[in-house]
Write an enzyme that holds these catalytic residues in place. Sequence first.
Site, short mmCIF file in Angstrom:
data_model
loop_
_atom_site.label_atom_id
_atom_site.label_comp_id
_atom_site.label_asym_id
_atom_site.label_seq_id
_atom_site.Cartn_x
_atom_site.Cartn_y
_atom_site.Cartn_z
N HIS B 273 0.83 -1.21 0.00
CA HIS B 273 0.00 0.00 0.00
C HIS B 273 0.87 1.27 0.00
CE1 HIS B 273 -3.70 2.28 1.20
NE2 HIS B 273 -2.80 3.09 1.73
N GLU B 274 1.80 1.32 0.95
CA GLU B 274 2.63 2.53 1.06
C GLU B 274 3.55 2.67 -0.16
OE1 GLU B 274 1.79 4.71 3.22
OE2 GLU B 274 0.53 3.37 4.42
N HIS B 277 1.67 4.38 -2.86
CA HIS B 277 1.78 5.85 -2.69
C HIS B 277 3.15 6.33 -3.15
CE1 HIS B 277 -1.90 6.73 -0.52
NE2 HIS B 277 -1.63 5.89 0.46
N GLU B 303 -4.70 7.75 -2.98
CA GLU B 303 -5.21 6.50 -2.42
C GLU B 303 -5.57 5.51 -3.52
OE1 GLU B 303 -4.74 6.35 0.65
OE2 GLU B 303 -5.68 4.43 1.14
#
Lengths: 510, 510
Positions: B273-274, B277, B303
């Site tokens: 997820h990170e 980003h 997001e």
Amino acid sequence: MEEKNLQYYINKYNETNKILRAYGYANYLSNWDAETTAAFGTIQSRNDVVGSLSELSYKLSTSAEYTETIDYLFDHRDELDDILKHEIYEMKKNNEAQKKIPMEDFVAFSQLLNEVYPVYVKAKNEDNYDLFAPYLEKIIEFKKKQIKYLEKDNRFNNYKGYDLLLDGFEPDMTREEYDKFFGVLKEKLVPFIKKVTKKKLKYNKKFLNKKYASSIQFEYAKYLQAVMEFDPNYTVMRESEHPFTTGFGNKDVRITNHYYEDNVRSSIFSAIHEMGHGLYELHVSDEVDASLSGGGASMAMHESQSRFMENMIARKEVFWETHFSKLQEMFPKELKGINYHDFFLSVNEVKRDFIRTEADELTYPLHIMVRYELEKKIFSGKIKVSDLSNEWNKLYKKYLGLKVTNNKQGILQDVHWAYGNFGYFPTYALGSAYAAQFYKALEKDVDIDKAIRSGKLTDINNWLKEHIHKYGASLYPKEIIKKATGEDFNPDYYVKYLIDKYSKIYEIDD
Amino acid sequence: MEEKNLQYYINKYNETNKILRAYGYANYLSNWDAETTAAFGTIQSRNDVVGSLSELSYKLSTSAEYTETIDYLFDHRDELDDILKHEIYEMKKNNEAQKKIPMEDFVAFSQLLNEVYPVYVKAKNEDNYDLFAPYLEKIIEFKKKQIKYLEKDNRFNNYKGYDLLLDGFEPDMTREEYDKFFGVLKEKLVPFIKKVTKKKLKYNKKFLNKKYASSIQFEYAKYLQAVMEFDPNYTVMRESEHPFTTGFGNKDVRITNHYYEDNVRSSIFSAIHEMGHGLYELHVSDEVDASLSGGGASMAMHESQSRFMENMIARKEVFWETHFSKLQEMFPKELKGINYHDFFLSVNEVKRDFIRTEADELTYPLHIMVRYELEKKIFSGKIKVSDLSNEWNKLYKKYLGLKVTNNKQGILQDVHWAYGNFGYFPTYALGSAYAAQFYKALEKDVDIDKAIRSGKLTDINNWLKEHIHKYGASLYPKEIIKKATGEDFNPDYYVKYLIDKYSKIYEIDD
């Protein structure tokens, strides 16, 4: 219009300093981050930002308004409290010095240093002095230009050349005084070291060739953190290429270490050394910390505190009588059959060797002498940068009897010049000499062995805090030494301390 | 006198932005440091510095000179290049908004947020909402005051109340639009989730109760870093209480993770997820990065990229067909007898549960709905801060059928409100919907399964970079969606994607 009286200028001064502190914090934090965290490819982007912050800081600290403030307070310094009076004198001296350096030069130098660091690391890793040399040359050129600027219209002293750099690290220590200081050491220590290195220490050495996991070395460093009362609520320990200490006031002090799996002793004494620096920063009184006179009184004063802890406390037999068992508990296999006396002897073994940071306490000043001689030559223009590596090797032959065969173990071993720090090295030797004099004074008030045996350095820390640390930089080193020891600086304590200690360990009768 | 023409103001603009970027860097770095490195007791000293930097930044960005510059460029925006034209419009909007907030309020709020964070951590650890509530109340009071300031003389839109906060995170998304968006999800997903949660997934679950060493989880995160091409030359991975991403331009991007030894899946999907980003930040073109339009186009766009990687790529069966063997190699004992299909099912299991960040992809939007409903109530003044915890628990009962029994698993689970971020949560659900639409467009150009099977996400990354990432914030989300997918935003893709995927996994025929 507001009346421009003393209070007006004190307020102005405090407001501006708040901003300067913020810039300083940002620059120090960026530096800490660069050496402990940031990825290699981030250099350029950080460089731009650090350049901007340096420029802002420079502009503000040389602005007409701030200069007017400093000038007013300097002229009225007899009306100020002691801390501010001392500070303003130094501030005025620095302000005049800084104003002499054109902003473009100042910013370009900050950016240059940012570029140089990774090149230095690469050059060291690859044992390639030629890669580093052109950058070192640029740094030296800048320092020479800086000296020229500083020599002009200097109302605070009449120093010339390299003396101005020396004075920048240790107030009023010049070539003349350092020549005398090193002269004494050379005269007394060189023959003594010859005697010592003819003998061999006998102890169980089998632990020296073992591997020591970094993660457990780090655990032992945390144990030492508790012993030294390096309060984890206000401190951080991380890793970097070269160990260092960074203080953001007396409530945020950080040290780094470098763990070598083939040398368990290195990280232990590095940690204690950096915590010695760190405790100095932590113990500055809140009153002094709130001023611009936080941190240490000088480079040698700072080094006196790190070497005091590293050598005078942590290389005592009683220290290992107290703390060796914990190390053995963490490395049961590696230290099987070894006792604290073996370990004590191993950390006081005298050996002529290449690396300054790994040098024993006794030969250490000889390493400094090499650097001091080289720096003198650099700034008297008697040597070219391309010849520095050869000259380094010649001096190691002369003072330490060693044949340097690679630059990694030679001229590239220390980061200081890559940081632009010339005139810094001599303070290391001076610091050890201060430390010996402090030890003598401490001994009158505190039973040192008993304090060490108690498991925590509370009594020793309290004495150091009360007699040295709390003042921060609000007094000159000479004033602190006089207050703490009752007399002026005297290098004989250092020589006597070394000769007594190593005569006993090496069983030399004179 | 220099002529004040377009070039003059462009230069002025660039000079000032360089300084603003430096302040921003210092503040972000201090924040990163606070959450990954600094000791607990350093808060107060950092607080003072961050306050000073915020004040400097505020003064400069609202100064008469900068305002004149923005105004001139805004009035001449048709003469600017596309990147600058877009930027100046946003800048003018932000500049007017920022000028409406008095400096004392701005600085006090920065300082308040600095104080709140450790209190929030403590309150969460101790499951003590009452400890946090008075601070949350202060934050909300400030946000309400901010809304009042923003409502006055607003020439860019006619939003009132909470809409102004929503618009701050996602341009031109208001309560009206979010009500519609969540309405569609509620209508289609709530009955579908009921069907799904009546069924049970069958797979070998014995690996779920094992312990997974943090250090090895970190090693696997580094393996994933290579898979995702999250270039270690420009990136850093560390630990913090709550995972987050920080970008200092496209050459220095950092993520954090939190390792739970009883849950190996958590850190894997957090890392992905990170990195989703992070890749967005890394892939911004140099041209855009040099402007103030670096980073992501909006919160939901950001997001969309993290959830795209986390859910649409990394929760596909083919991803685990490709990368499970490495995980098994690192945890041979813990994952003995488990195959990739078991693991694939386990990371797509649907379960009504308490923690948003651990929620499955399908129930996730329900967690967001709770927060959206609460935020609407807070800013319409329909609820007291002291009642928020009870209301939270009621809504979890209503939407998720769950009885919340402690605040750690309830209202204290997320850090966002402690950071003063209201209007942020809804973008998480919107981001997932954007991601589904991007996936459909990607599918037309790239064989996604084949790309994943290749072992590195090169082809997928290239598409995302070319169609989304390179623009940074130089276009509005709506413009990027139109360019990348050929049509306007359409939430039906999201609903269809979820229903298709989970119908297949749960063997539901309709």
